[in-house]
Motif scaffolding. Sequence first.
Motif, short mmCIF file in Angstrom:
data_model
loop_
_atom_site.label_atom_id
_atom_site.label_comp_id
_atom_site.label_asym_id
_atom_site.label_seq_id
_atom_site.Cartn_x
_atom_site.Cartn_y
_atom_site.Cartn_z
N CYS A 1 0.83 -1.21 0.00
CA CYS A 1 0.00 0.00 0.00
C CYS A 1 0.86 1.26 0.00
CB CYS A 1 -0.95 -0.01 1.19
SG CYS A 1 -2.27 -1.23 1.01
N GLY A 2 2.01 1.20 0.69
CA GLY A 2 2.94 2.33 0.65
C GLY A 2 3.48 2.56 -0.74
N LEU A 3 3.82 1.48 -1.44
CA LEU A 3 4.33 1.61 -2.81
C LEU A 3 3.24 2.12 -3.75
CD1 LEU A 3 6.51 -1.62 -3.07
CD2 LEU A 3 7.30 0.74 -2.79
N LEU A 4 2.00 1.67 -3.56
CA LEU A 4 0.90 2.17 -4.37
C LEU A 4 0.72 3.68 -4.17
CD1 LEU A 4 -1.77 -0.66 -3.93
CD2 LEU A 4 -0.52 -0.10 -6.02
N ALA A 5 0.81 4.12 -2.91
CA ALA A 5 0.70 5.55 -2.63
C ALA A 5 1.84 6.33 -3.29
CB ALA A 5 0.69 5.80 -1.12
N LEU A 6 3.06 5.78 -3.23
CA LEU A 6 4.19 6.45 -3.86
C LEU A 6 4.03 6.50 -5.37
CD1 LEU A 6 7.13 4.97 -1.74
CD2 LEU A 6 6.34 7.34 -1.75
N ILE A 7 3.49 5.44 -5.97
CA ILE A 7 3.23 5.45 -7.41
C ILE A 7 2.21 6.52 -7.75
CG2 ILE A 7 2.16 4.12 -9.29
CD1 ILE A 7 3.39 1.60 -7.98
N SER A 8 1.20 6.70 -6.90
CA SER A 8 0.15 7.69 -7.18
C SER A 8 0.69 9.12 -7.23
CB SER A 8 -0.97 7.58 -6.14
OG SER A 8 -0.59 8.16 -4.90
N VAL A 9 1.84 9.34 -6.59
CA VAL A 9 2.44 10.68 -6.61
C VAL A 9 2.69 11.14 -8.04
CG1 VAL A 9 4.48 12.03 -5.95
CG2 VAL A 9 3.48 10.42 -4.33
N VAL A 10 3.05 10.21 -8.93
CA VAL A 10 3.27 10.55 -10.34
C VAL A 10 2.00 11.16 -10.93
CG1 VAL A 10 3.78 9.60 -12.63
CG2 VAL A 10 4.98 8.73 -10.61
N GLY A 11 0.85 10.56 -10.62
CA GLY A 11 -0.41 11.09 -11.11
C GLY A 11 -0.78 12.42 -10.49
N PHE A 12 -0.57 12.56 -9.17
CA PHE A 12 -0.87 13.83 -8.51
C PHE A 12 -0.03 14.96 -9.11
CE2 PHE A 12 -2.82 11.20 -5.27
CZ PHE A 12 -3.81 12.01 -4.74
N ARG A 13 1.26 14.69 -9.34
CA ARG A 13 2.13 15.72 -9.91
C ARG A 13 1.68 16.10 -11.32
NH1 ARG A 13 6.43 17.15 -7.10
NH2 ARG A 13 7.32 15.75 -5.52
N ALA A 14 1.32 15.10 -12.12
CA ALA A 14 0.92 15.37 -13.50
C ALA A 14 -0.36 16.19 -13.57
CB ALA A 14 0.75 14.05 -14.26
N VAL A 15 -1.34 15.84 -12.75
CA VAL A 15 -2.64 16.50 -12.82
C VAL A 15 -2.61 17.88 -12.17
CG1 VAL A 15 -5.05 16.35 -12.11
CG2 VAL A 15 -3.86 14.31 -12.91
N LEU A 16 -1.86 18.02 -11.07
CA LEU A 16 -1.86 19.28 -10.33
C LEU A 16 -0.76 20.24 -10.77
CD1 LEU A 16 -2.56 17.94 -6.71
CD2 LEU A 16 -4.18 18.98 -8.31
N ALA A 17 0.10 19.82 -11.69
CA ALA A 17 1.19 20.70 -12.14
C ALA A 17 0.63 22.03 -12.65
CB ALA A 17 1.99 20.02 -13.24
N GLY A 18 1.14 23.12 -12.08
CA GLY A 18 0.71 24.45 -12.49
C GLY A 18 -0.59 24.90 -11.87
N HIS A 19 -1.18 24.04 -11.03
CA HIS A 19 -2.44 24.38 -10.38
C HIS A 19 -2.20 24.56 -8.87
CE1 HIS A 19 -5.27 23.35 -13.74
NE2 HIS A 19 -4.18 22.69 -14.14
N ARG A 20 -3.24 25.02 -8.21
CA ARG A 20 -3.20 25.17 -6.76
C ARG A 20 -2.90 23.81 -6.12
NH1 ARG A 20 -8.20 28.10 -3.52
NH2 ARG A 20 -7.10 28.49 -1.56
N GLY A 21 -1.89 23.77 -5.25
CA GLY A 21 -1.56 22.52 -4.57
C GLY A 21 -0.64 21.62 -5.36
N GLY A 22 -0.08 22.13 -6.45
CA GLY A 22 0.74 21.29 -7.32
C GLY A 22 2.04 20.81 -6.70
N VAL A 23 2.51 21.48 -5.65
CA VAL A 23 3.76 21.08 -5.00
C VAL A 23 3.49 20.32 -3.70
CG1 VAL A 23 5.90 21.87 -3.93
CG2 VAL A 23 5.07 22.98 -6.02
N TRP A 24 2.71 20.92 -2.82
CA TRP A 24 2.52 20.32 -1.51
C TRP A 24 1.60 19.10 -1.54
CZ3 TRP A 24 5.29 20.62 2.63
CH2 TRP A 24 6.12 21.73 2.82
N GLY A 25 0.64 19.08 -2.44
CA GLY A 25 -0.25 17.93 -2.53
C GLY A 25 0.51 16.63 -2.78
#
Length: 228
Positions: A62-86
Motif C-alpha cells: 500500500c505504501g508503494l501504491l501511494a508512492l506510485i500515485s504521486v506521479v499522477g498527482f504531480r501530472a494533474v496538479l502541475a501548475g495548479h493550486r496545490g501542485g507542489v505540496w499535494g
Amino acid sequence: MNSSRALARLALAAGVLVAPIFYLTVFTQAATREGYSVSRVALSLLSLGDEGWIQITNFIVCGLLALISVVGFRAVLAGHRGGVWGPSLVAIYGLGLVIAGVWHPDPGAGFPPGTPLHSTAPMSGHYIVHWIGFILVNVSLIASCFFFAWVFRGLGQGGWSIYGVVSAVVGVILVVAGLATENFLGPTFGGLVIYSFLSAVSGRLLALTPTASARPGERRVDRAGQPA
C-alpha cells in the motif's frame, strides 16, 4: 503526450486502491487471526507472529501504491493550486507506510498469543522506527485532508472541500478518543476515514484526467477543475 496521460491515470488508479486493499486486508485478518481483537490490539501488531508477513506485505504494497500515485498527482496538479505540496504529502504518506512495514512493532497486549498483556521491556529500536512511520502516515494524512479541502475550495468544489475537513476532524476525534481510552476501534476506524478520503481524491482526479485516446480539446480539465 498520450503516454504521459496514460501513465498519470494508472498512477492515480494505484492511489484509489490504497484504502480498500489496506483495510480489507486488516479486517480479514481481524476476523481470522487467533488472539487478535480490534478493540484491544493495535492493527500494527498484525505484523507479528507466523502470519505477520501478511500485514507487513500490506503496509509495504500500500505504501508503494501511494508512492506510485504521486506521479499522477504531480501530472494533474502541475501548475495548479496545490501542485507542489499535494504530491509531497502523498509521498510522505507512502513512505510512512513502507517504513511501518519494514520495521515492525514489539509484541504487546497479549498478541501474538502468549505475550503478556503488559510489558515492562523498553521499546526496541525497530519499534521506534515503526512509530516514526506511523506518525508520518497519520500527520501527512490529516494534513492532506485539510490541504485538499483548501485545493477543492479554490476549484469551486465545495462538497469535496467539506468532505476533506469532515474527514480530518472525524479521523482525529476517533484516533484521540481511542488512544485516550486504550480502545483501538477508534484509531482503526479513524484511519479508515482519512485513508478513504485520499483514495477518493485519487479517484476524483482520475475522473478529471483525459484518457490517452482523447483528441485535443476533449475532456480536458480547466482551471476550475471541471471537465471542459
